[in-house]
Design an enzyme around this catalytic site. Structure first.
Site, PDB file in Angstrom:
ATOM      1  N   HIS A 195      17.042   3.714   8.321  1.00  0.00           N
ATOM      2  CA  HIS A 195      17.273   4.126   6.941  1.00  0.00           C
ATOM      3  C   HIS A 195      18.501   4.759   6.181  1.00  0.00           C
ATOM      4  CE1 HIS A 195      19.070   7.962   9.616  1.00  0.00           C
ATOM      5  NE2 HIS A 195      19.821   7.937   8.491  1.00  0.00           N
ATOM      6  N   HIS A 218      23.330  13.817   1.322  1.00  0.00           N
ATOM      7  CA  HIS A 218      22.707  13.894   2.865  1.00  0.00           C
ATOM      8  C   HIS A 218      23.969  15.406   2.862  1.00  0.00           C
ATOM      9  CE1 HIS A 218      21.013  13.980   6.723  1.00  0.00           C
ATOM     10  NE2 HIS A 218      22.026  13.395   7.497  1.00  0.00           N
ATOM     11  N   HIS A 258      31.591  10.284   8.287  1.00  0.00           N
ATOM     12  CA  HIS A 258      29.588  10.065   6.940  1.00  0.00           C
ATOM     13  C   HIS A 258      31.012  10.646   6.181  1.00  0.00           C
ATOM     14  CE1 HIS A 258      26.537  10.961   9.520  1.00  0.00           C
ATOM     15  NE2 HIS A 258      26.150  10.448   8.642  1.00  0.00           N
TER      16      HIS A 258
END
Ligand code: KYN
Ligand code: ZN
Ligand code: ZN
Length: 206
Positions: free
Chosen positions: A51, A57, A158
């Site tokens: 994904h 997110h 991230h």
């Protein structure tokens, strides 16, 4: 042209992030009832299997999946093998040529049993995003469920990747892929509100 599958199969019992929604498919409206067709229904966390993450997110103000440029997910990609490490930083690329690479796929082989969620994975160190950005990389793909350690709450990789405009593709299956250059196709669905999307990821070599 040869197509190489690099997606993890979506199926009942497949590993999901601890505590997250398990994958479930059911023929919710069978042909015997509808009179003409079997109609399926899927329930899953978006972060299951192969994904992409949207910045939303991990950042409430971040872009959602439908706002990301599609050209990130189609085009030339280099598969680089960096195994036997607990983390990856700029030093690990000393012998690796990244010239002209926009899409980098890392084969870490650190998710050994595909039937179980891993207990530890090889993660990206906080100084890697700046290094990759300086090389011109716009998409990083990994063969593990996260670019950060599994127990991380800060999500340094991230956030760092996002700050440097590098997008994230997770949960690839690269065990059978020789390092080298390929065409990557891993398009997210046009999910207007979503924090990510499952993708069908393939490599082609001409
Ligand atoms: N599903 C979760 C539930 C709780 C905490 C993290 C996740 C994640 O998905 C993080 C992972 N880095 C991911 O983007 O897939
Ligand atoms: Zn994710
Ligand atoms: Zn992620």
């Amino acid at each position: 042209m040869k197509i190489i599958e690099i997606s993890r199969p979506l199926m009942a019992g497949m590993p999901t992030w601890p505590g997250d929604t398990p994958f479930h498919y059911v023929v919710n409206w069978p042909k015997a009832e509808s009179g003409s067709v079997n109609v399926g229904k899927v329930t899953m966390s978006i972060h299951t299997g192969t994904h992409v993450d949207a910045p939303f997110h991990f950042d409430d103000g971040g872009r959602k999946i439908a706002e990301l440029p599609l050209d990130l997910y189609i085009g030339e990609a280099r598969v680089v093998e960096l195994t036997g490490r607990s983390s990856i930083g700029p030093e690990d690329f000393a012998q690796v040529d990244l010239d002209g690479v926009e899409r980098l796929l890392l084969k870490t082989l650190s998710w050994s049993d595909p039937n179980q969620f891993p207990s530890t994975i090889c993660h990206l160190r906080a100084d890697l995003p700046a290094f990759l950005a300086q090389k011109g990389i716009r998409l990083i793909g990994v063969d593990v469920p996260s670019v950060d350690p599994l127990d991380s709450k800060e999500l340094a990789a991230h956030h760092g990747l996002h700050q440097h405009d590098i997008h994230i593709l997770e949960g690839l299956l690269l065990d059978h892929v020789e390092p080298g250059d390929y065409e990557l196709i891993a398009l997210p669905l046009l999910l207007m509100e979503a924090d990510g999307s499952p993708v069908r990821a393939i490599l082609r070599r001409s």
